[in-house]
Design an enzyme around this catalytic site. Structure first.
Site, PDB file in Angstrom:
ATOM      1  N   ASP A   8       4.514 -15.000  -7.298  1.00  0.00           N
ATOM      2  CA  ASP A   8       4.312 -15.624  -5.990  1.00  0.00           C
ATOM      3  C   ASP A   8       2.813 -15.819  -5.763  1.00  0.00           C
ATOM      4  O   ASP A   8       1.983 -15.070  -6.305  1.00  0.00           O
ATOM      5  CB  ASP A   8       4.898 -14.758  -4.871  1.00  0.00           C
ATOM      6  CG  ASP A   8       4.853 -15.472  -3.524  1.00  0.00           C
ATOM      7  OD1 ASP A   8       5.506 -16.522  -3.392  1.00  0.00           O
ATOM      8  OD2 ASP A   8       4.153 -14.996  -2.612  1.00  0.00           O
ATOM      9  N   GLU A  10      -0.282 -17.001  -2.632  1.00  0.00           N
ATOM     10  CA  GLU A  10      -0.677 -17.399  -1.290  1.00  0.00           C
ATOM     11  C   GLU A  10      -1.832 -18.380  -1.450  1.00  0.00           C
ATOM     12  O   GLU A  10      -2.649 -18.251  -2.377  1.00  0.00           O
ATOM     13  CB  GLU A  10      -1.101 -16.204  -0.441  1.00  0.00           C
ATOM     14  CG  GLU A  10       0.007 -15.185  -0.181  1.00  0.00           C
ATOM     15  CD  GLU A  10       1.202 -15.744   0.558  1.00  0.00           C
ATOM     16  OE1 GLU A  10       1.028 -16.733   1.312  1.00  0.00           O
ATOM     17  OE2 GLU A  10       2.304 -15.196   0.383  1.00  0.00           O
ATOM     18  N   HIS A  58      -0.431 -15.677   6.029  1.00  0.00           N
ATOM     19  CA  HIS A  58      -0.839 -14.622   5.092  1.00  0.00           C
ATOM     20  C   HIS A  58      -1.905 -13.672   5.631  1.00  0.00           C
ATOM     21  O   HIS A  58      -2.054 -12.553   5.116  1.00  0.00           O
ATOM     22  CB  HIS A  58      -1.324 -15.226   3.771  1.00  0.00           C
ATOM     23  CG  HIS A  58      -2.410 -16.253   3.892  1.00  0.00           C
ATOM     24  ND1 HIS A  58      -3.665 -15.961   4.365  1.00  0.00           N
ATOM     25  CD2 HIS A  58      -2.428 -17.575   3.573  1.00  0.00           C
ATOM     26  CE1 HIS A  58      -4.423 -17.044   4.331  1.00  0.00           C
ATOM     27  NE2 HIS A  58      -3.689 -18.058   3.867  1.00  0.00           N
ATOM     28  N   HIS A 153       3.162 -12.632   4.992  1.00  0.00           N
ATOM     29  CA  HIS A 153       3.429 -12.955   3.599  1.00  0.00           C
ATOM     30  C   HIS A 153       2.337 -12.337   2.728  1.00  0.00           C
ATOM     31  O   HIS A 153       1.152 -12.409   3.042  1.00  0.00           O
ATOM     32  CB  HIS A 153       3.427 -14.478   3.391  1.00  0.00           C
ATOM     33  CG  HIS A 153       4.635 -15.148   3.972  1.00  0.00           C
ATOM     34  ND1 HIS A 153       5.225 -16.239   3.391  1.00  0.00           N
ATOM     35  CD2 HIS A 153       5.357 -14.873   5.079  1.00  0.00           C
ATOM     36  CE1 HIS A 153       6.257 -16.618   4.125  1.00  0.00           C
ATOM     37  NE2 HIS A 153       6.345 -15.802   5.166  1.00  0.00           N
ATOM     38  N   ASP A 158       6.003 -10.124  -1.795  1.00  0.00           N
ATOM     39  CA  ASP A 158       7.031 -11.160  -1.904  1.00  0.00           C
ATOM     40  C   ASP A 158       7.611 -11.222  -3.304  1.00  0.00           C
ATOM     41  O   ASP A 158       8.814 -11.457  -3.479  1.00  0.00           O
ATOM     42  CB  ASP A 158       6.458 -12.523  -1.504  1.00  0.00           C
ATOM     43  CG  ASP A 158       6.219 -12.633  -0.002  1.00  0.00           C
ATOM     44  OD1 ASP A 158       6.496 -11.648   0.713  1.00  0.00           O
ATOM     45  OD2 ASP A 158       5.750 -13.699   0.449  1.00  0.00           O
TER      46      ASP A 158
END
Length: 236
Positions: A8, A10, A58, A153, A158
């Site tokens: 994942d 950001e 985030h 997040h 995640d």
């Protein structure tokens, strides 16, 4: 045994082509469908501010990221870590688009040439749960994965949640195949391969509640297809 990396990112925004950059990368390694602990977690200085909407998601401020390494400083380490793995990404085109852009800016080969393949867990969820919400939070709620710590997040958190979700979504496949996702071989032990022909298996009819839930799912699929499902036309 197949090595999986649940990944994942950001980012500062939604568009790598308009200059948005990766600011966090989280990777969780699975071997034999089990976390190994050999994870990768990095923050990056993108040399730009995050869009307000992205920052609300985030919470990674420009000040926090200012002393972190640039992506270029870690790119080859990332490629070495991901080499030969099967990637599992929720909404894979988004993360892969950013990763490929980062490697392209550095003149490095495309990531897709270094990995075994990419599995989009969002596409998989849509096949399993048509007509339902299939965000990571929705899947955690549906599958009983504890996401109570996800107030913002975060790439590693995640990825850890997605690893649990992916294992739950593919557990039926795991029951039919070996831990590495390959069909059984002649070397499997008797404990691993059981001949079910020796058993008289009971037939359990569906309950009224289960039949109603099945019909609800069929109706959702039919609605999503615009009334073009085969079974509806076959019944008429």
């Amino acid at each position: 045994m197949q090595r999986f990396i649940v990944l994942d990112t950001e980012t500062t925004g939604l568009s790598p082509d308009n200059g948005d950059r990766i600011i966090e990368l989280g990777c969780v390694e699975l071997v034999g469908r089990k976390p190994t602990g050999n994870n990768l977690h990095l923050y990056f200085n993108p040399e730009r501010d995050s869009h307000e909407d992205a920052l609300r998601v985030h919470g990674l401020t420009t000040q926090f990221l200012s002393d972190k390494p640039k992506f270029a400083e870690k790119a080859r380490d990332i490629l070495a870590y991901l080499q030969g793995a099967q990637l599992i990404i929720h909404n894979a085109p988004f993360d892969m688009g950013f990763l490929e852009k980062e490697f392209s800016l550095l003149g490095l080969p495309p990531l897709k040439t270094a990995v075994a393949g990419v599995t989009d867990s969002l596409a998989l969820a849509k096949e399993l749960f048509p007509g339902k919400r299939n965000s990571l939070d929705a899947l955690c709620d549906r599958l009983g994965v504890d996401n109570s710590g996800r107030t913002l997040h975060g790439a590693l958190l995640d990825a850890q949640l997605l690893a649990d979700v992916y294992i739950y979504m593919t557990r039926g496949q795991h029951a039919l195949l070996g831990d590495d996702g390959q069909s059984g071989s002649a070397h499997d032990s008797p404990a691993q391969r059981i001949d079910l022909r020796q058993y008289q298996l009971p037939v359990l009819p569906a309950s009224a509640q289960e039949l109603a839930a099945h019909e609800e799912t069929l109706a959702a699929i039919d609605k999503a297809s615009g009334g073009k499902t085969v079974w509806r036309s076959a019944q008429s």
